[in-house]
Write a protein that holds these residues in place. Structure first.
Motif, PDB file in Angstrom:
ATOM      1  N   VAL A  64      33.948  36.166  45.515  1.00 51.00           N
ATOM      2  CA  VAL A  64      34.861  37.278  45.332  1.00 51.00           C
ATOM      3  C   VAL A  64      34.217  38.315  44.429  1.00 51.00           C
ATOM      4  CG1 VAL A  64      37.107  37.957  44.415  1.00 51.00           C
ATOM      5  CG2 VAL A  64      36.861  35.777  45.599  1.00 51.00           C
ATOM      6  N   HIS A  72      38.263  43.182  44.248  1.00 50.33           N
ATOM      7  CA  HIS A  72      39.441  42.317  44.303  1.00 50.33           C
ATOM      8  C   HIS A  72      40.556  42.900  43.425  1.00 50.33           C
ATOM      9  CE1 HIS A  72      41.178  38.483  45.489  1.00 50.33           C
ATOM     10  NE2 HIS A  72      41.637  38.331  44.259  1.00 50.33           N
ATOM     11  N   GLN A  96      42.641  34.308  49.226  1.00 47.46           N
ATOM     12  CA  GLN A  96      41.290  34.749  49.589  1.00 47.46           C
ATOM     13  C   GLN A  96      40.994  34.540  51.074  1.00 47.46           C
ATOM     14  OE1 GLN A  96      38.473  33.050  46.845  1.00 47.46           O
ATOM     15  NE2 GLN A  96      39.530  33.857  45.074  1.00 47.46           N
TER      16      GLN A  96
END
Length: 120
Positions: free
Chosen positions: A6, A11, A115
């Motif tokens: 990530v 994000h 995710q």
């Protein structure tokens, strides 16, 4: 969850955008709480500018939000004559569009939290 790492900056930006969209979606449903156009434009600009900085499953969230905003705008514009000339059918159409918008944003937030990519 995916195996792809990530990117914390994109994000976080994705979360900020989703929260702005969520505020707009909720305010579209709650009478008298219209926060809409300004926040929606800010969120859309964020998504358009940062979309190129993402790859993989994170990129799907930026595209998903952009498509959602475009569809909502088109649907509101198409149903505007109903609102102007026939109050009740126009109001029903806008409530339906607003609920659909809220659903899409919450769905995207759930997928981002796990995710996972988001698709139509």
């Amino acid at each position: 969850m995916t195996d792809q790492p990530v990117d914390d900056s994109t994000h976080t930006i994705s979360w900020v955008s989703y929260i702005l969209h969520l505020i707009v979606a909720v305010s579209a449903i709650v009478p008298g709480a219209q926060m809409g156009p300004a926040l929606l434009v800010v969120a859309l600009i964020i998504d358009l500018v940062k979309k190129g900085d993402t790859t993989g499953w994170e990129a799907t969230h930026f595209s998903y939000r952009i498509r959602t905003v475009i569809w909502v705008a088109v649907l509101y514009l198409v149903t505007l004559p109903l609102w102007l000339f026939f109050f009740f059918p126009g109001w029903l159409a806008w409530v339906g569009i607003s609920i659909w918008f809220l659903y899409r944003i919450v769905r995207g937030m759930v997928r981002l939290n796990t995710q996972q990519p988001v698709t139509d």
